[in-house]
Design an enzyme around this catalytic site. Sequence first.
Site, PDB file in Angstrom:
ATOM      1  N   GLU A 175      -3.274   4.803  13.510  1.00  0.00           N
ATOM      2  CA  GLU A 175      -2.951   6.025  12.788  1.00  0.00           C
ATOM      3  C   GLU A 175      -3.427   7.252  13.571  1.00  0.00           C
ATOM      4  O   GLU A 175      -2.754   8.289  13.579  1.00  0.00           O
ATOM      5  CB  GLU A 175      -3.563   6.021  11.389  1.00  0.00           C
ATOM      6  CG  GLU A 175      -3.090   7.195  10.545  1.00  0.00           C
ATOM      7  CD  GLU A 175      -3.482   7.107   9.088  1.00  0.00           C
ATOM      8  OE1 GLU A 175      -2.968   7.924   8.287  1.00  0.00           O
ATOM      9  OE2 GLU A 175      -4.302   6.225   8.731  1.00  0.00           O
TER      10      GLU A 175
ATOM     11  N   CYS B 120       0.804  -1.218   0.000  1.00  0.00           N
ATOM     12  CA  CYS B 120       0.000   0.000   0.000  1.00  0.00           C
ATOM     13  C   CYS B 120       0.842   1.275   0.000  1.00  0.00           C
ATOM     14  O   CYS B 120       0.320   2.364  -0.210  1.00  0.00           O
ATOM     15  CB  CYS B 120      -0.917   0.011   1.209  1.00  0.00           C
ATOM     16  SG  CYS B 120      -1.644  -1.599   1.591  1.00  0.00           S
TER      17      CYS B 120
ATOM     18  N   PHE C 161       1.140  -3.230   4.041  1.00  0.00           N
ATOM     19  CA  PHE C 161       1.420  -4.576   4.535  1.00  0.00           C
ATOM     20  C   PHE C 161       2.920  -4.842   4.431  1.00  0.00           C
ATOM     21  O   PHE C 161       3.565  -4.471   3.449  1.00  0.00           O
ATOM     22  CB  PHE C 161       0.671  -5.622   3.716  1.00  0.00           C
ATOM     23  CG  PHE C 161      -0.762  -5.809   4.136  1.00  0.00           C
ATOM     24  CD1 PHE C 161      -1.087  -6.105   5.450  1.00  0.00           C
ATOM     25  CD2 PHE C 161      -1.788  -5.709   3.208  1.00  0.00           C
ATOM     26  CE1 PHE C 161      -2.402  -6.285   5.843  1.00  0.00           C
ATOM     27  CE2 PHE C 161      -3.111  -5.889   3.584  1.00  0.00           C
ATOM     28  CZ  PHE C 161      -3.420  -6.180   4.910  1.00  0.00           C
TER      29      PHE C 161
ATOM     30  N   HIS D 103      -9.657   1.140  -1.515  1.00  0.00           N
ATOM     31  CA  HIS D 103      -8.203   1.061  -1.360  1.00  0.00           C
ATOM     32  C   HIS D 103      -7.597   0.600  -2.689  1.00  0.00           C
ATOM     33  O   HIS D 103      -7.814  -0.540  -3.110  1.00  0.00           O
ATOM     34  CB  HIS D 103      -7.867   0.081  -0.238  1.00  0.00           C
ATOM     35  CG  HIS D 103      -6.447   0.138   0.216  1.00  0.00           C
ATOM     36  ND1 HIS D 103      -5.432   0.709  -0.524  1.00  0.00           N
ATOM     37  CD2 HIS D 103      -5.855  -0.326   1.353  1.00  0.00           C
ATOM     38  CE1 HIS D 103      -4.298   0.606   0.127  1.00  0.00           C
ATOM     39  NE2 HIS D 103      -4.532  -0.015   1.271  1.00  0.00           N
TER      40      HIS D 103
ATOM     41  N   HIS E 203      -3.917   7.378   5.743  1.00  0.00           N
ATOM     42  CA  HIS E 203      -3.977   6.060   5.112  1.00  0.00           C
ATOM     43  C   HIS E 203      -5.395   5.531   5.286  1.00  0.00           C
ATOM     44  O   HIS E 203      -5.969   4.994   4.348  1.00  0.00           O
ATOM     45  CB  HIS E 203      -2.936   5.129   5.727  1.00  0.00           C
ATOM     46  CG  HIS E 203      -2.808   3.828   5.013  1.00  0.00           C
ATOM     47  ND1 HIS E 203      -2.550   3.747   3.659  1.00  0.00           N
ATOM     48  CD2 HIS E 203      -2.909   2.548   5.452  1.00  0.00           C
ATOM     49  CE1 HIS E 203      -2.502   2.470   3.300  1.00  0.00           C
ATOM     50  NE2 HIS E 203      -2.723   1.730   4.363  1.00  0.00           N
TER      51      HIS E 203
ATOM     52  N   LYS F  74     -10.320   7.062   1.027  1.00  0.00           N
ATOM     53  CA  LYS F  74     -10.635   5.644   0.782  1.00  0.00           C
ATOM     54  C   LYS F  74     -12.088   5.351   1.132  1.00  0.00           C
ATOM     55  O   LYS F  74     -12.638   4.332   0.714  1.00  0.00           O
ATOM     56  CB  LYS F  74      -9.700   4.739   1.584  1.00  0.00           C
ATOM     57  CG  LYS F  74      -8.258   4.704   1.078  1.00  0.00           C
ATOM     58  CD  LYS F  74      -7.419   3.704   1.877  1.00  0.00           C
ATOM     59  CE  LYS F  74      -5.989   3.629   1.370  1.00  0.00           C
ATOM     60  NZ  LYS F  74      -5.188   4.816   1.703  1.00  0.00           N
TER      61      LYS F  74
END
Length: 426
Positions: free
Chosen positions: A328, A177, A413, A354, A317, A349
């Site tokens: 976050e 990502c 990830f 995503h 994110h 998102k």
Amino acid sequence: MRRRVVVTGIGMINPMGHDAQAVWSGLKEGKSGVAKTTLFDASGFPTKISAEVKDWDVTKVGEPLEKWAKRGRHTRFAIGAAKQAMQDSGVIDSIIDPTRFGVYMGSGEGNQDFMTFSKMMSAALEDGDYDAAKFIAKGIELLDPAKELEQEPNMPAAHLAALFNAQGPNLNCLTACAASSQACGEATEIIRRGDADVMLAGGTHSMIHPLGVTGFNLLTAMSESNDEPTKASRPFDRLRNGFVLGEGSAMIVLEELEAAKKRGATIYGEVAGYGSTADAYRVTDIPPDGHGGISAMRMAISDAGLNPSDIQYVNAHGTSTTVNDKVETKACKDVFGENAHKVPVSSTKSMMGHLIAAGGVTELIVCLLAIRDSVLPPTINYENPDPDCDLDYVPNVAREATVQHALNNSFGFGGQNVTLCLRRFE
């Protein structure tokens, strides 16, 4: 002295639209690109929804279908976004030394030929036990070498170099990502140190296929709110239950500032800071203390020569997963301290899903447009406050606000973290 780097062209193709203006308009209006999956029969999967790119092909950017027919879906998206960005920048009409013009991509895997693979497996198992020789023989009979080559993640970068005669640095990173944010950050560094004058940078990905959906469902990372697709992605909301898989591409043209000014380019903004870190933790989990994300944010702010108090907006994110959003939020509190509740933080998102490798650069462009238009895009579907997520998430409705500096977070990830700091160009 380190050279300054600015963005002079943008291009996007994603579930919200086929160009940057269409995407930006949809985001400001709080629309959703999430719907029932149609690219394959997802009825047997726990997740039956996604954010697909609809009704687009390469003819919309003047390319013949037959030229790109054997290329991956993600490559075709990249061609479209790159042609938009190059045209938007005007650099394509200027005199460029091709050896000083490069490409840096954050690109995912390519073609997934499930039908051919199924026939190969059927041949290998026709007598009961697996027969590798029959599997190989059927593959030699059926596989198309041109399509097989397209599985390599570097293929979009290679095709773009050939399309625009970019003979300079040509690279691809696949850091999940964080990939396209990392590509933009590293492309900026290439120009800063003088190894190129122009870089076409960005990302592209399409994982809306059985293998991609199976993997993320096994990780229990995706939302299974199939009955209300447009409500499924709900970052920071107490009832969030996973991300929605999207697809698409976004590209930017990066230039050395003085060269861009000399040719009279329109400048969207400056890439002022870049931070890249690793959690060095678990590949599918974020450390509870958020140390990797905190370090990336602080590094980007410091690289820009700023203080945390200079940041007026964060594009998070914000995946809509339970742990990511909580950690976050904590990271933002650690970085901004007593001002944390005054800094707007939104996740786009919530609307486009995503985009995995293409997500970071897409959100970088959103930051630039927010700076340009003094408008913050909302986090839609924020309806149920979560005590662990208590910042200003620009809930549900876009907001007018003057932004001088913005941060874009991309946490992937594997524990890769990238933060970019964007500055208004005066």
